[in-house]
Motif scaffolding. Structure first.
Motif, PDB file in Angstrom:
ATOM      1  N   GLN A   1       0.513  -1.402   0.251  1.00  0.00           N
ATOM      2  CA  GLN A   1       0.088   0.446  -0.154  1.00  0.00           C
ATOM      3  C   GLN A   1       1.087   1.310   0.134  1.00  0.00           C
ATOM      4  O   GLN A   1       2.474   1.311   0.909  1.00  0.00           O
ATOM      5  CB  GLN A   1      -0.376   0.390   1.389  1.00  0.00           C
ATOM      6  N   MET A   2       0.394   2.120  -0.314  1.00  0.00           N
ATOM      7  CA  MET A   2       1.038   3.668  -0.646  1.00  0.00           C
ATOM      8  C   MET A   2       0.063   4.591  -0.155  1.00  0.00           C
ATOM      9  O   MET A   2      -0.618   4.868   0.313  1.00  0.00           O
ATOM     10  CB  MET A   2       1.129   4.506  -2.252  1.00  0.00           C
ATOM     11  N   ALA A   3       0.539   5.474   0.570  1.00  0.00           N
ATOM     12  CA  ALA A   3      -0.272   6.726   1.496  1.00  0.00           C
ATOM     13  C   ALA A   3       0.721   8.500   1.370  1.00  0.00           C
ATOM     14  O   ALA A   3       2.143   8.391   0.984  1.00  0.00           O
ATOM     15  CB  ALA A   3       0.320   6.389   3.361  1.00  0.00           C
ATOM     16  N   LEU A   4       0.209   8.546   1.110  1.00  0.00           N
ATOM     17  CA  LEU A   4       0.585  10.459   1.108  1.00  0.00           C
ATOM     18  C   LEU A   4      -0.214  11.356   2.156  1.00  0.00           C
ATOM     19  O   LEU A   4      -1.487  10.838   2.551  1.00  0.00           O
ATOM     20  CB  LEU A   4      -0.561  10.649  -0.398  1.00  0.00           C
ATOM     21  N   THR A   5       1.080  12.118   2.476  1.00  0.00           N
ATOM     22  CA  THR A   5      -0.117  12.710   3.474  1.00  0.00           C
ATOM     23  C   THR A   5       0.870  14.901   2.946  1.00  0.00           C
ATOM     24  O   THR A   5       1.735  14.778   2.423  1.00  0.00           O
ATOM     25  CB  THR A   5       0.684  13.052   5.136  1.00  0.00           C
ATOM     26  N   LEU A   6      -0.777  15.314   3.054  1.00  0.00           N
ATOM     27  CA  LEU A   6      -0.642  16.738   3.190  1.00  0.00           C
ATOM     28  C   LEU A   6      -0.714  17.361   3.983  1.00  0.00           C
ATOM     29  O   LEU A   6      -1.671  17.987   4.490  1.00  0.00           O
ATOM     30  CB  LEU A   6      -1.250  16.871   1.796  1.00  0.00           C
ATOM     31  N   PRO A   7       0.082  18.133   4.280  1.00  0.00           N
ATOM     32  CA  PRO A   7       0.638  18.086   5.308  1.00  0.00           C
ATOM     33  C   PRO A   7       0.382  20.252   5.331  1.00  0.00           C
ATOM     34  O   PRO A   7       1.049  21.047   4.588  1.00  0.00           O
ATOM     35  CB  PRO A   7       1.073  18.296   6.273  1.00  0.00           C
ATOM     36  N   TRP A   8      -1.374  21.190   6.234  1.00  0.00           N
ATOM     37  CA  TRP A   8      -0.562  22.824   6.217  1.00  0.00           C
ATOM     38  C   TRP A   8      -0.569  22.667   7.580  1.00  0.00           C
ATOM     39  O   TRP A   8      -1.578  22.130   8.382  1.00  0.00           O
ATOM     40  CB  TRP A   8      -1.761  22.959   5.479  1.00  0.00           C
ATOM     41  N   LEU A   9       0.233  24.207   7.721  1.00  0.00           N
ATOM     42  CA  LEU A   9       0.603  23.950   9.007  1.00  0.00           C
ATOM     43  C   LEU A   9       0.399  25.629   9.778  1.00  0.00           C
ATOM     44  O   LEU A   9       1.063  26.507   8.740  1.00  0.00           O
ATOM     45  CB  LEU A   9       2.311  24.071   9.890  1.00  0.00           C
ATOM     46  N   GLU A  10      -0.033  26.164  10.636  1.00  0.00           N
ATOM     47  CA  GLU A  10      -0.284  27.190  11.345  1.00  0.00           C
ATOM     48  C   GLU A  10       0.761  26.961  12.597  1.00  0.00           C
ATOM     49  O   GLU A  10       0.648  26.213  13.613  1.00  0.00           O
ATOM     50  CB  GLU A  10      -1.657  28.153  11.955  1.00  0.00           C
ATOM     51  N   THR A  11       1.475  27.977  13.209  1.00  0.00           N
ATOM     52  CA  THR A  11       2.024  28.933  13.935  1.00  0.00           C
ATOM     53  C   THR A  11       1.683  29.921  14.567  1.00  0.00           C
ATOM     54  O   THR A  11       1.904  31.210  13.392  1.00  0.00           O
ATOM     55  CB  THR A  11       3.523  28.488  14.161  1.00  0.00           C
ATOM     56  N   ALA A  12       1.636  30.273  15.958  1.00  0.00           N
ATOM     57  CA  ALA A  12       1.243  31.100  16.978  1.00  0.00           C
ATOM     58  C   ALA A  12       2.367  31.483  17.934  1.00  0.00           C
ATOM     59  O   ALA A  12       2.459  30.531  18.704  1.00  0.00           O
ATOM     60  CB  ALA A  12      -0.133  31.717  17.038  1.00  0.00           C
ATOM     61  N   ARG A  13       2.952  32.429  17.995  1.00  0.00           N
ATOM     62  CA  ARG A  13       3.904  32.510  18.912  1.00  0.00           C
ATOM     63  C   ARG A  13       3.936  34.284  19.634  1.00  0.00           C
ATOM     64  O   ARG A  13       4.044  35.047  19.163  1.00  0.00           O
ATOM     65  CB  ARG A  13       5.869  32.000  18.463  1.00  0.00           C
ATOM     66  N   ASN A  14       4.057  34.072  20.876  1.00  0.00           N
ATOM     67  CA  ASN A  14       4.828  35.575  21.679  1.00  0.00           C
ATOM     68  C   ASN A  14       5.548  34.830  22.335  1.00  0.00           C
ATOM     69  O   ASN A  14       6.635  34.379  22.600  1.00  0.00           O
ATOM     70  CB  ASN A  14       3.162  36.394  22.403  1.00  0.00           C
ATOM     71  N   ALA A  15       5.924  36.954  23.414  1.00  0.00           N
ATOM     72  CA  ALA A  15       7.000  36.298  23.930  1.00  0.00           C
ATOM     73  C   ALA A  15       7.321  37.591  24.260  1.00  0.00           C
ATOM     74  O   ALA A  15       6.790  38.424  24.018  1.00  0.00           O
ATOM     75  CB  ALA A  15       8.511  36.556  22.772  1.00  0.00           C
ATOM     76  N   PRO A  16       7.359  38.138  25.785  1.00  0.00           N
ATOM     77  CA  PRO A  16       7.624  39.163  26.601  1.00  0.00           C
ATOM     78  C   PRO A  16       7.675  40.370  25.928  1.00  0.00           C
ATOM     79  O   PRO A  16       9.265  40.637  24.954  1.00  0.00           O
ATOM     80  CB  PRO A  16       8.646  38.772  28.157  1.00  0.00           C
ATOM     81  N   GLY A  17       7.242  41.802  25.762  1.00  0.00           N
ATOM     82  CA  GLY A  17       7.908  42.763  24.927  1.00  0.00           C
ATOM     83  C   GLY A  17       7.501  42.206  23.325  1.00  0.00           C
ATOM     84  O   GLY A  17       7.894  43.318  22.821  1.00  0.00           O
ATOM     85  N   VAL A  18       7.681  41.261  22.479  1.00  0.00           N
ATOM     86  CA  VAL A  18       7.347  40.750  21.547  1.00  0.00           C
ATOM     87  C   VAL A  18       5.031  40.643  21.284  1.00  0.00           C
ATOM     88  O   VAL A  18       5.139  39.237  22.057  1.00  0.00           O
ATOM     89  CB  VAL A  18       7.915  39.703  20.641  1.00  0.00           C
ATOM     90  N   PRO A  19       5.042  41.526  20.405  1.00  0.00           N
ATOM     91  CA  PRO A  19       3.651  40.838  19.915  1.00  0.00           C
ATOM     92  C   PRO A  19       3.200  39.629  19.602  1.00  0.00           C
ATOM     93  O   PRO A  19       4.508  39.289  18.758  1.00  0.00           O
ATOM     94  CB  PRO A  19       3.175  42.001  19.263  1.00  0.00           C
ATOM     95  N   TRP A  20       2.134  38.904  19.769  1.00  0.00           N
ATOM     96  CA  TRP A  20       1.584  37.944  19.252  1.00  0.00           C
ATOM     97  C   TRP A  20       1.625  37.971  17.652  1.00  0.00           C
ATOM     98  O   TRP A  20       1.598  38.515  16.916  1.00  0.00           O
ATOM     99  CB  TRP A  20       0.213  37.609  18.800  1.00  0.00           C
ATOM    100  N   ALA A  21       2.150  37.047  17.479  1.00  0.00           N
ATOM    101  CA  ALA A  21       2.315  36.194  15.764  1.00  0.00           C
ATOM    102  C   ALA A  21       2.354  35.480  15.161  1.00  0.00           C
ATOM    103  O   ALA A  21       2.609  34.693  15.795  1.00  0.00           O
ATOM    104  CB  ALA A  21       4.116  36.983  14.891  1.00  0.00           C
ATOM    105  N   SER A  22       1.597  35.063  14.000  1.00  0.00           N
ATOM    106  CA  SER A  22       0.930  34.331  13.241  1.00  0.00           C
ATOM    107  C   SER A  22       1.760  33.963  11.806  1.00  0.00           C
ATOM    108  O   SER A  22       2.148  34.721  11.388  1.00  0.00           O
ATOM    109  CB  SER A  22      -0.448  34.094  13.278  1.00  0.00           C
ATOM    110  N   GLY A  23       1.801  32.479  11.866  1.00  0.00           N
ATOM    111  CA  GLY A  23       2.208  32.627   9.529  1.00  0.00           C
ATOM    112  C   GLY A  23       1.746  31.084   9.193  1.00  0.00           C
ATOM    113  O   GLY A  23       1.351  30.146  10.802  1.00  0.00           O
ATOM    114  N   GLN A  24       1.851  30.709   8.654  1.00  0.00           N
ATOM    115  CA  GLN A  24       1.405  29.347   8.001  1.00  0.00           C
ATOM    116  C   GLN A  24       1.500  29.078   6.767  1.00  0.00           C
ATOM    117  O   GLN A  24       2.469  29.708   6.249  1.00  0.00           O
ATOM    118  CB  GLN A  24      -0.094  29.455   8.255  1.00  0.00           C
ATOM    119  N   GLY A  25       1.467  28.084   6.052  1.00  0.00           N
ATOM    120  CA  GLY A  25       1.381  27.425   4.296  1.00  0.00           C
ATOM    121  C   GLY A  25       1.964  26.080   4.869  1.00  0.00           C
ATOM    122  O   GLY A  25       1.804  24.963   5.654  1.00  0.00           O
TER     123      GLY A  25
END
Ligand SMILES: [Cu+2]
Lengths: 135, 347
Positions: free
Chosen positions: B135-159
């Motif tokens: 058998q063959m298997a395929l995975t197509l992933p789409w990812l999103e990340t959100a981060r923040n840090a002291p003094g740094v506003p929330w940032a997010s990205g995806q792809g």
């Protein structure tokens, strides 16, 4: 003696205008020697380093303990366990008397990082690595 | 060609529905089977379901998904067909939050106050049987990340993440292998279709969705059924290709994972599973030199439940976390996460 003084200076909390203290206010610092043994680098940074906007102070001396100016200094962040670096490299400014400052340090992931340092003077390249942890 | 294949699958599915031979659902089981037939029918039905939950348990546990930038630790096969299944397609939603990390010296470090790492992933999965045992298997992933840090506003990205292709061959099948465990071999390749950490553009590198390198893996899977239990042991070796950033030529060490998973049939068409995975990786190299303290050791535990919602639909959910064992871990990211997925099966 001069080297010792520089080392102690590196360990001592820096004036408020030079560093951004963390909650704990602890300043980490050690000395590393370049691979070719030509330079010693005393360094200082807040501990823990923030994930964004951090900085590191470097004091460079040569084998005889004289401060080294006129070097081209590059600092490249690297995550050894993950085999990748960062997309933003810090800008290094020379403040004189062997003192260099690299900022901003963008270390967005938690874990152990290396700040890989390249000192260039003419055709001579010297390398050193500083280990830091980002929580 | 594709249309022909799917038409063919539909005909086979319809035939299976009429005859009941390849059915999964209880209402479609053959009636009045002899004990011999039951071994081929009922056991395999149960087995196919149990293997379904295994894909959830092992696929989720075996993945070092905590960091998209990290190579190694791919699931053995992200989606897995039971012996009587011809094709499957699914959707999986994963989420995790960073709790801390274990550094190069094996010291636990909780995530700094005011700092957050939140990861989301949506995977489209497909598997098709190309031969009785392959058998063959395929995975197509789409990812999103959100981060923040002291003094740094929330940032997010995806792809788009790193697309994965795997092939599994059953050397011996569960029914044939008794009393020995069934043996399967898996080969897989992960393509660098995601954005690598070195190429991040978003603040806090939230748009990182991949390793930036080709990865190849080989695995051995052992499975043994003692109804209502099913046990699986899997060993995976992953090799990552070198990659170059400026004048830095880097390569990660070969990594290996060992997973032990247990599945149990429960009442109400439910299956439960627990899995434990150890991931170890050798030192990475930079410009040909081994980097000290760059090896990895990480433990991951997972628990999941699968519900056979209908003859064709499976729904699964679970929780997973790296186990913070400071003395037994090195360079490990510790997250707590959940998974929710649905898979449609063509018998
Ligand atoms: Cu990373």
């Amino acid at each position: 003696m001069r080297r010792l003084l520089l080392f102690l200076l590196a360990l001592a909390p820096l004036p408020a205008c030079q560093t951004s203290p963390t909650e704990s206010g602890v300043v980490a610092g050690k000395t590393v020697t370049t691979d070719d043994g030509l330079y010693q680098i005393a360094w200082s940074a807040v501990d823990p380093l923030p994930r964004s906007g951090g900085k590191i102070d470097l004091w460079v001396t040569d084998k005889s303990g004289q401060t080294s100016d006129g070097l081209t200094v590059e600092v490249v962040p690297w995550m050894p366990a993950m085999g990748h670096g960062a997309s933003v490299y810090p800008t290094v400014s020379a403040l004189g008397q062997g003192h260099y400052v690299a900022q901003p340090l963008e270390l967005p992931m938690a874990g152990s990082w290396q700040l890989r340092i390249k000192l260039t003077k003419g055709p001579q390249e010297s390398h050193a690595a500083i280990d830091v942890d980002v929580p | 060609m594709r249309r022909l294949t799917w038409t063919c699958l539909r005909r086979r599915a319809a035939k299976a529905r009429r005859g009941g031979r390849f059915s999964l659902g209880r209402q479609e089981r053959p009636r009045g089977d002899t004990p011999g037939d039951t071994r081929l029918g009922l056991d395999r039905v149960v087995l196919a379901r149990a293997l379904g939950v295994l894909l959830c348990a092992v696929g989720w546990s075996g993945s070092a998904w905590a960091q998209a930038c990290c190579s190694g630790g791919q699931a053995v096969t992200p989606i897995r067909l039971g012996d009587l299944e011809r094709a499957a397609a699914g959707f999986v939603l994963r989420t995790s939050g960073g709790l801390g990390s274990i550094d190069a010296g094996g010291v636990w470090r909780a995530t700094a106050a005011g700092t957050h790492d939140i990861n989301l992933e949506q995977d489209l999965l497909a598997a098709v049987r190309v031969h009785k045992r392959v058998q063959m298997a395929l995975t197509l992933p789409w990812l999103e990340t959100a981060r923040n840090a002291p003094g740094v506003p929330w940032a997010s990205g995806q792809g788009l993440g790193d697309i994965d292709l795997a092939a599994r061959a059953d050397v011996t099948r569960l029914d044939d292998a008794r009393p020995w465990p069934a043996l399967a071999v898996v080969a897989g390749v992960t393509m660098p279709t995601g954005r690598a950490a070195d190429a991040a553009k978003a603040p806090l590198a939230t748009d990182v969705t991949g390793t930036g390198t080709w990865q190849a893996r080989a695995a051995i899977v052992l499975e043994r059924q003692w109804q209502p239990w099913l046990l699986q042991m899997a060993g995976v070796l992953t090799w990552a290709a070198p990659h170059t950033v400026g004048d830095l030529h880097a390569q990660q060490g070969v990594s290996g994972t060992v997973t032990a998973a247990v599945v149990r049939e429960l009442p109400l068409d439910l299956f439960g599973s627990v899995a434990l995975t150890w991931l170890g990786a050798g030192a990475s190299t930079l410009n040909g030199q081994k980097l000290a303290n760059s090896g990895r050791s990480q433990w991951t535990a997972a628990a999941s439940v699968l519900w056979q919602a209908s003859a064709r639909w499976r729904v699964h959910g679970g929780v997973t976390s790296q186990v913070p064992l400071p003395d037994l871990s090195q360079n490990a990211t510790v997250t707590l996460g959940g998974v929710l997925g649905a898979v449609y099966v063509w018998p």
